[in-house]
Design a protein around this motif. Structure first.
Motif, PDB file in Angstrom:
ATOM      1  N   PRO A 143      27.968  14.041  14.182  1.00  0.00           N
ATOM      2  CA  PRO A 143      28.676  15.049  14.224  1.00  0.00           C
ATOM      3  C   PRO A 143      27.646  15.834  15.255  1.00  0.00           C
ATOM      4  O   PRO A 143      26.454  16.059  14.485  1.00  0.00           O
ATOM      5  N   PHE A 144      28.020  16.253  16.387  1.00  0.00           N
ATOM      6  CA  PHE A 144      26.996  17.273  16.456  1.00  0.00           C
ATOM      7  C   PHE A 144      26.686  18.465  16.596  1.00  0.00           C
ATOM      8  O   PHE A 144      28.095  19.376  16.447  1.00  0.00           O
ATOM      9  N   TRP A 145      26.203  19.099  16.107  1.00  0.00           N
ATOM     10  CA  TRP A 145      25.454  20.432  15.326  1.00  0.00           C
ATOM     11  C   TRP A 145      25.404  20.896  16.131  1.00  0.00           C
ATOM     12  O   TRP A 145      24.069  21.176  17.170  1.00  0.00           O
ATOM     13  N   PRO A 146      25.828  22.737  17.097  1.00  0.00           N
ATOM     14  CA  PRO A 146      25.086  23.386  18.278  1.00  0.00           C
ATOM     15  C   PRO A 146      24.205  24.389  17.238  1.00  0.00           C
ATOM     16  O   PRO A 146      24.022  24.020  16.318  1.00  0.00           O
ATOM     17  N   ARG A 147      23.265  24.757  18.571  1.00  0.00           N
ATOM     18  CA  ARG A 147      22.103  25.531  17.963  1.00  0.00           C
ATOM     19  C   ARG A 147      22.202  27.139  17.805  1.00  0.00           C
ATOM     20  O   ARG A 147      22.423  27.089  19.122  1.00  0.00           O
ATOM     21  N   LEU A 159      29.615  24.467   8.183  1.00  0.00           N
ATOM     22  CA  LEU A 159      30.220  23.230   8.366  1.00  0.00           C
ATOM     23  C   LEU A 159      30.789  22.730   9.227  1.00  0.00           C
ATOM     24  O   LEU A 159      30.997  23.352  10.330  1.00  0.00           O
ATOM     25  N   HIS A 160      30.840  20.716   9.818  1.00  0.00           N
ATOM     26  CA  HIS A 160      30.954  20.759  10.703  1.00  0.00           C
ATOM     27  C   HIS A 160      32.751  20.179  10.220  1.00  0.00           C
ATOM     28  O   HIS A 160      33.231  19.921   9.483  1.00  0.00           O
ATOM     29  N   SER A 161      33.681  19.816  11.553  1.00  0.00           N
ATOM     30  CA  SER A 161      34.717  19.513  11.200  1.00  0.00           C
ATOM     31  C   SER A 161      34.825  18.869  10.479  1.00  0.00           C
ATOM     32  O   SER A 161      35.771  17.510   9.939  1.00  0.00           O
ATOM     33  N   ALA A 162      33.853  17.116  10.412  1.00  0.00           N
ATOM     34  CA  ALA A 162      33.700  15.724   9.479  1.00  0.00           C
ATOM     35  C   ALA A 162      33.116  15.768   8.810  1.00  0.00           C
ATOM     36  O   ALA A 162      33.860  15.358   7.567  1.00  0.00           O
ATOM     37  N   GLN A 163      33.380  17.723   7.872  1.00  0.00           N
ATOM     38  CA  GLN A 163      33.079  17.603   6.392  1.00  0.00           C
ATOM     39  C   GLN A 163      34.311  18.626   6.092  1.00  0.00           C
ATOM     40  O   GLN A 163      34.811  18.845   4.594  1.00  0.00           O
ATOM     41  N   TYR A 164      35.487  18.398   7.051  1.00  0.00           N
ATOM     42  CA  TYR A 164      36.579  19.550   6.889  1.00  0.00           C
ATOM     43  C   TYR A 164      37.253  18.458   6.251  1.00  0.00           C
ATOM     44  O   TYR A 164      37.185  17.706   5.799  1.00  0.00           O
ATOM     45  N   GLU A 165      38.001  19.234   4.577  1.00  0.00           N
ATOM     46  CA  GLU A 165      38.478  18.723   3.735  1.00  0.00           C
ATOM     47  C   GLU A 165      39.828  18.745   3.516  1.00  0.00           C
ATOM     48  O   GLU A 165      40.930  18.876   2.582  1.00  0.00           O
ATOM     49  N   GLY A 166      40.540  20.032   4.399  1.00  0.00           N
ATOM     50  CA  GLY A 166      41.656  20.550   4.184  1.00  0.00           C
ATOM     51  C   GLY A 166      41.488  22.163   4.147  1.00  0.00           C
ATOM     52  O   GLY A 166      40.729  22.712   3.430  1.00  0.00           O
ATOM     53  N   PRO A 167      42.710  22.748   4.055  1.00  0.00           N
ATOM     54  CA  PRO A 167      42.934  24.113   4.107  1.00  0.00           C
ATOM     55  C   PRO A 167      42.413  25.087   2.981  1.00  0.00           C
ATOM     56  O   PRO A 167      41.709  26.052   2.927  1.00  0.00           O
ATOM     57  N   ALA A 289      33.771  22.339  14.767  1.00  0.00           N
ATOM     58  CA  ALA A 289      34.479  21.550  15.565  1.00  0.00           C
ATOM     59  C   ALA A 289      34.233  21.586  16.524  1.00  0.00           C
ATOM     60  O   ALA A 289      34.833  21.165  18.020  1.00  0.00           O
ATOM     61  N   THR A 290      32.442  20.689  16.875  1.00  0.00           N
ATOM     62  CA  THR A 290      31.883  20.390  18.604  1.00  0.00           C
ATOM     63  C   THR A 290      32.032  19.008  17.864  1.00  0.00           C
ATOM     64  O   THR A 290      31.321  18.697  19.034  1.00  0.00           O
ATOM     65  N   GLY A 291      32.023  18.259  18.182  1.00  0.00           N
ATOM     66  CA  GLY A 291      32.031  17.076  18.543  1.00  0.00           C
ATOM     67  C   GLY A 291      31.572  15.738  17.484  1.00  0.00           C
ATOM     68  O   GLY A 291      30.654  16.523  17.167  1.00  0.00           O
ATOM     69  N   PHE A 292      31.490  14.931  18.748  1.00  0.00           N
ATOM     70  CA  PHE A 292      30.257  13.825  18.124  1.00  0.00           C
ATOM     71  C   PHE A 292      29.124  12.892  19.470  1.00  0.00           C
ATOM     72  O   PHE A 292      29.809  13.662  21.028  1.00  0.00           O
ATOM     73  N   ARG A 293      28.115  12.441  18.636  1.00  0.00           N
ATOM     74  CA  ARG A 293      27.434  11.902  19.776  1.00  0.00           C
ATOM     75  C   ARG A 293      27.547  10.435  19.278  1.00  0.00           C
ATOM     76  O   ARG A 293      27.418  10.182  18.340  1.00  0.00           O
ATOM     77  N   ALA A 294      27.263   9.417  20.795  1.00  0.00           N
ATOM     78  CA  ALA A 294      27.142   8.506  20.205  1.00  0.00           C
ATOM     79  C   ALA A 294      25.937   7.476  19.569  1.00  0.00           C
ATOM     80  O   ALA A 294      25.449   7.445  19.515  1.00  0.00           O
ATOM     81  N   ALA A 295      26.713   6.915  18.088  1.00  0.00           N
ATOM     82  CA  ALA A 295      25.982   6.635  17.109  1.00  0.00           C
ATOM     83  C   ALA A 295      24.938   5.391  17.558  1.00  0.00           C
ATOM     84  O   ALA A 295      25.087   3.924  16.814  1.00  0.00           O
ATOM     85  N   ILE A 296      24.099   5.130  18.472  1.00  0.00           N
ATOM     86  CA  ILE A 296      23.246   3.623  19.233  1.00  0.00           C
ATOM     87  C   ILE A 296      22.295   4.258  18.627  1.00  0.00           C
ATOM     88  O   ILE A 296      21.455   3.284  19.911  1.00  0.00           O
TER      89      ILE A 296
END
Length: 383
Positions: A143-147, A159-167, A289-296
């Protein structure tokens, strides 16, 4: 599964999401045998790829254009069930039906040069020496975390949108949602009815797509992503160039003011966010909710990256090492594109292992058959 030595195999598939399963299907279809000629490793705890981690309120009817895996349709689905359950169950059935024998949870720590022209794949459950690797690790793990200045002093929750579990976790809170992708929109629309207030900020003005999105539009969108990969730049998601779909729910949210966007703030304060012009917004929660980067990162020992930070490719093949194929990366980061990329990678790998010259890439393997290039990427791109 625990090997004390290095095990020789023909092909290693890393990742069992849509792209990895598609590649495994095509390997099996052309005669490679699972657990003998090829091995599929997945570090997730269960089938479903990144879908298994989606928030429970993302029901299947909110998923845009999920494309079936090759050889087996997804039918008879209750649209009100969580997408994590629907697609997780579908992937599990698929693995069983084609006896793909996915090993999980297994983490790949590094892929490096081996001996005798083979690669060395180091994992948490032993090492392998394949002749070729299909890398299908997606983006969920990065997950991409802006600074922003002042983030460390914020008194609320970030939190990042990857951690979102509902409203429900946002009930009664003032919430700032950062990001211009589909996840930002979906999560914001869920949070708004229960929050004390919401503020939506994006780096660029969002573009909402109305009307049909056909093959011509799909090809144009994929071409923009492919051009970055060709230049050796990190890919943007296909979704980032297709625009946001204008559904009826989105239309209502825009009319009610929920999707009124502000430009990106310049700093985070202890009690919220602030802009350079002096405007401030108080908040208890900031959701990125700033997206993701390739896990490589595990491919780093092979030095595949260009000075621009990306991996130059021809089709699915890494130009710096033809033994490495990336599927679900860049132009093929959609469910349709992942299927086609898996097929293209297997076709090229067969030629490589047979000692034949690689065929020129016949167009982009990520090009969609039906134009549904946004398919599986429900998490937003950069803000």
């Amino acid at each position: 599964m625990n090997y004390t030595g290095v095990r020789d195999i023909e092909v290693m598939v890393i990742g069992a999401g849509q792209a990895g399963l598609a590649a495994a299907f095509h390997l099996r279809r052309v005669g490679y045998r699972p657990d003998r000629d090829f091995v599929v490793l997945d570090h997730s705890p269960r089938p479903g790829g990144a879908w298994q981690f989606r928030w429970p309120t993302l029901t299947y009817d909110k998923v845009h254009g999920m494309h079936a895996l090759p050889g087996m349709e997804l039918t008879g689905t209750d649209p009100r069930r969580p997408s994590s359950e629907v697609i997780g169950g579908y992937f599990a059935s698929y693995e069983r039906a084609f006896e793909l024998r996915v090993h999980r949870p297994v983490s790949v720590t590094a892929v490096r040069e081996g001996v005798g022209g083979r690669l060395l794949v180091e994992t948490s459950h032993g090492d392998y020496a394949p002749r070729a690797v299909v890398n299908a690790t997606g983006t969920w793990d990065r997950p991409f975390w802006p600074r922003f200045p002042g983030q460390e002093a914020f008194r609320g929750r970030q939190l990042h949108s990857a951690q979102y579990e509902g409203p429900e976790a946002f009930r009664g809170a003032r919430v700032v949602v950062v990001g211009g992708g589909t996840s930002a929109v979906q999560q914001l629309m869920e949070i708004a009815p229960v929050a004390a207030g919401t503020t939506w900020v994006t780096r660029r003005p969002p573009v909402f797509r109305a009307g049909p999105f056909g093959e011509t539009e799909g090809r144009a969108a994929v071409a923009l992503v492919e051009e970055r990969v060709r230049q050796g730049l990190p890919p943007r998601s296909v979704v980032s160039v297709t625009g946001l779909p204008m559904t009826e729910a989105v239309r209502r949210a825009r009319e009610s003011g929920v999707l009124t966007r502000l430009p990106l703030f310049s700093r985070v304060t202890p009690t919220g966010v602030a802009w350079a012009d002096g405007r401030t917004v108080d908040a208890e929660v900031i959701l990125y909710a700033t997206g993701f980067r390739a896990a490589i990162d595990h491919l780093a020992p092979l030095k595949l990256r260009e000075p621009g930070g990306g991996i130059r490719m021809e089709g699915t093949r890494a130009l710096r090492d033809p033994r490495i194929h990336l599927v679900g990366y860049g132009p093929s980061a959609s469910t349709v594109g992942a299927n086609r990329a898996g097929r293209a990678a297997v076709r090229d790998i067969r030629r490589l292992l047979a000692g034949e010259p690689s065929a020129p890439a016949a167009g982009d393997p990520g090009l969609p058959d039906s134009g549904l290039v946004s398919a599986s990427v429900v998490s937003g791109g950069p803000a």
